[in-house]
Design a protein around this motif. Sequence first.
Motif, mmCIF file in Angstrom:
data_model
loop_
_atom_site.group_PDB
_atom_site.id
_atom_site.type_symbol
_atom_site.label_atom_id
_atom_site.label_comp_id
_atom_site.label_asym_id
_atom_site.label_seq_id
_atom_site.Cartn_x
_atom_site.Cartn_y
_atom_site.Cartn_z
ATOM 1 N N ARG A 28 0.471 142.360 59.731
ATOM 2 C CA ARG A 28 0.510 141.476 58.567
ATOM 3 C C ARG A 28 1.488 141.954 57.500
ATOM 4 O O ARG A 28 1.975 141.162 56.702
ATOM 5 N N LYS A 29 1.747 143.229 57.450
ATOM 6 C CA LYS A 29 2.688 143.759 56.462
ATOM 7 C C LYS A 29 4.117 143.478 56.896
ATOM 8 O O LYS A 29 4.925 144.381 57.131
ATOM 9 N N PHE A 30 4.410 142.177 57.042
ATOM 10 C CA PHE A 30 5.709 141.737 57.543
ATOM 11 C C PHE A 30 6.310 140.748 56.556
ATOM 12 O O PHE A 30 5.610 139.959 55.939
ATOM 13 N N GLY A 31 7.627 140.792 56.418
ATOM 14 C CA GLY A 31 8.308 139.817 55.578
ATOM 15 C C GLY A 31 7.816 139.868 54.147
ATOM 16 O O GLY A 31 7.644 140.940 53.557
ATOM 17 N N LEU A 32 7.546 138.702 53.584
ATOM 18 C CA LEU A 32 7.127 138.634 52.183
ATOM 19 C C LEU A 32 5.745 139.250 51.951
ATOM 20 O O LEU A 32 5.424 139.654 50.835
ATOM 21 N N LEU A 33 4.937 139.324 53.004
ATOM 22 C CA LEU A 33 3.606 139.922 52.847
ATOM 23 C C LEU A 33 3.686 141.406 52.528
ATOM 24 O O LEU A 33 2.754 141.971 51.960
ATOM 25 N N SER A 34 4.797 142.027 52.882
ATOM 26 C CA SER A 34 4.945 143.460 52.616
ATOM 27 C C SER A 34 5.024 143.761 51.116
ATOM 28 O O SER A 34 4.832 144.906 50.699
ATOM 29 N N TRP A 46 -6.534 132.738 48.987
ATOM 30 C CA TRP A 46 -5.085 132.943 49.049
ATOM 31 C C TRP A 46 -4.599 132.901 50.487
ATOM 32 O O TRP A 46 -3.558 132.314 50.780
ATOM 33 N N ASN A 47 -5.340 133.504 51.408
ATOM 34 C CA ASN A 47 -4.957 133.512 52.821
ATOM 35 C C ASN A 47 -4.955 132.108 53.414
ATOM 36 O O ASN A 47 -4.044 131.750 54.160
ATOM 37 N N ILE A 48 -5.971 131.317 53.082
ATOM 38 C CA ILE A 48 -6.018 129.933 53.571
ATOM 39 C C ILE A 48 -4.812 129.156 53.058
ATOM 40 O O ILE A 48 -4.153 128.434 53.809
ATOM 41 N N ALA A 49 -4.520 129.333 51.769
ATOM 42 C CA ALA A 49 -3.372 128.637 51.169
ATOM 43 C C ALA A 49 -2.060 129.115 51.785
ATOM 44 O O ALA A 49 -1.184 128.311 52.108
ATOM 45 N N PHE A 50 -1.926 130.423 51.964
ATOM 46 C CA PHE A 50 -0.683 130.990 52.497
ATOM 47 C C PHE A 50 -0.404 130.480 53.908
ATOM 48 O O PHE A 50 0.703 129.987 54.187
ATOM 49 N N TYR A 51 -1.398 130.583 54.789
ATOM 50 C CA TYR A 51 -1.162 130.176 56.169
ATOM 51 C C TYR A 51 -1.028 128.656 56.313
ATOM 52 O O TYR A 51 -0.260 128.176 57.145
ATOM 53 N N SER A 52 -1.750 127.917 55.482
ATOM 54 C CA SER A 52 -1.577 126.451 55.481
ATOM 55 C C SER A 52 -0.164 126.099 55.051
ATOM 56 O O SER A 52 0.478 125.222 55.635
ATOM 57 N N HIS A 53 0.313 126.801 54.027
ATOM 58 C CA HIS A 53 1.659 126.541 53.494
ATOM 59 C C HIS A 53 2.744 126.826 54.521
ATOM 60 O O HIS A 53 3.616 125.989 54.769
ATOM 61 N N ILE A 54 2.699 127.996 55.134
ATOM 62 C CA ILE A 54 3.798 128.363 56.037
ATOM 63 C C ILE A 54 3.740 127.584 57.359
ATOM 64 O O ILE A 54 4.780 127.193 57.894
ATOM 65 N N ILE A 55 2.535 127.328 57.877
ATOM 66 C CA ILE A 55 2.429 126.623 59.159
ATOM 67 C C ILE A 55 2.813 125.155 59.011
ATOM 68 O O ILE A 55 3.637 124.624 59.770
ATOM 69 N N LEU A 56 2.217 124.480 58.026
ATOM 70 C CA LEU A 56 2.517 123.063 57.832
ATOM 71 C C LEU A 56 3.929 122.868 57.297
ATOM 72 O O LEU A 56 4.596 121.880 57.631
ATOM 73 N N GLY A 57 4.419 123.824 56.491
ATOM 74 C CA GLY A 57 5.808 123.763 56.057
ATOM 75 C C GLY A 57 6.751 123.903 57.233
ATOM 76 O O GLY A 57 7.786 123.236 57.316
ATOM 77 N N GLY A 58 6.374 124.782 58.169
ATOM 78 C CA GLY A 58 7.173 124.948 59.383
ATOM 79 C C GLY A 58 7.198 123.685 60.222
ATOM 80 O O GLY A 58 8.242 123.302 60.759
ATOM 81 N N PHE A 104 0.989 133.583 42.413
ATOM 82 C CA PHE A 104 0.920 135.015 42.708
ATOM 83 C C PHE A 104 2.256 135.533 43.242
ATOM 84 O O PHE A 104 2.314 136.580 43.890
ATOM 85 N N ALA A 105 3.335 134.793 42.973
ATOM 86 C CA ALA A 105 4.643 135.138 43.540
ATOM 87 C C ALA A 105 5.131 136.499 43.099
ATOM 88 O O ALA A 105 4.957 136.904 41.939
ATOM 89 N N THR A 106 5.751 137.206 44.034
ATOM 90 C CA THR A 106 6.431 138.459 43.713
ATOM 91 C C THR A 106 7.545 138.156 42.713
ATOM 92 O O THR A 106 8.270 137.183 42.872
ATOM 93 N N GLY A 107 7.662 138.951 41.670
ATOM 94 C CA GLY A 107 8.702 138.707 40.673
ATOM 95 C C GLY A 107 8.199 138.085 39.403
ATOM 96 O O GLY A 107 8.975 137.828 38.475
ATOM 97 N N GLY A 108 6.877 137.814 39.346
ATOM 98 C CA GLY A 108 6.285 137.332 38.105
ATOM 99 C C GLY A 108 6.568 135.881 37.759
ATOM 100 O O GLY A 108 6.854 135.055 38.629
ATOM 101 N N ILE A 109 6.519 135.566 36.461
ATOM 102 C CA ILE A 109 6.565 134.196 35.970
ATOM 103 C C ILE A 109 7.863 133.471 36.329
ATOM 104 O O ILE A 109 7.859 132.273 36.596
ATOM 105 N N ILE A 110 8.984 134.183 36.352
ATOM 106 C CA ILE A 110 10.262 133.542 36.667
ATOM 107 C C ILE A 110 10.255 133.007 38.095
ATOM 108 O O ILE A 110 10.624 131.853 38.348
ATOM 109 N N ALA A 111 9.803 133.833 39.035
ATOM 110 C CA ALA A 111 9.717 133.400 40.431
ATOM 111 C C ALA A 111 8.643 132.323 40.584
ATOM 112 O O ALA A 111 8.847 131.323 41.296
ATOM 113 N N SER A 112 7.506 132.511 39.919
ATOM 114 C CA SER A 112 6.411 131.529 40.014
ATOM 115 C C SER A 112 6.870 130.148 39.580
ATOM 116 O O SER A 112 6.606 129.149 40.266
#
Length: 210
Positions: A28-34, A46-58, A104-112
């Motif tokens: 799991r410590k791969f890509g952005l999850l790292s 968060w996990n439900i949202a994350f996997y829903s986002h990446i799978i359905l986005g894919g 919860f984006a890496t990089g704080g409010i600007i990235a969010s």
Amino acid sequence: MKKSINVLFIILCILIGLYPFIYFFIDRKFGLLSSKNSELLANDLWNIAFYSHIILGGIALLIGWVQFNKHIRSNRLYLHKLLGKAYIISALISGITGIYIALFATGGIIASLGFIILGVIWMYTTSKAYLNAIQGKIYKHQILMYYSYSVCFAAVTLRIWLPILSALLGDFIIAYRIVAWLCWIPNLVVAHYLINVIKLDKTTSTVIKN
């Protein structure tokens, strides 16, 4: 040249569309999850949202490019409508879950903010495109789908820009903050160019009824 660009575009859509499934086969410590802390990685919502986002986005990325094929729109209308509905459902769910994980984006409010606005634009253009389709406003539907898929394609441009900027700047966080905006703003500019310079043909718009 145009054919080569189209082939490259399709290859990128397929490769990045399939990319999320890698998360099911490696650590799991791969890509952005790292870049995420253990507490967040243990959060069920968060996990439900994350996997829903990446799978359905894919899935949206995988099938969306097919919708721009004139032959399918003209001769296989049923397939166009079926894939279109699958794209819309995938995009809307991926969009709303993307907005949540952007908090919860890496990089704080600007990235969010960059990712939240991306999610809002994706959901708006997709839902509006669908409403125009069922109302028979096919030209407007096509325009909005160009914009919708251009921000969907941010999944590709993010993965192109991030390693380049990380190497140039020598700082992943700064690069990520920039990419949160860079991954989709130029895409909208390209979509605008395709619509207004190359121009869509109103006379060949296919009437689609729900």
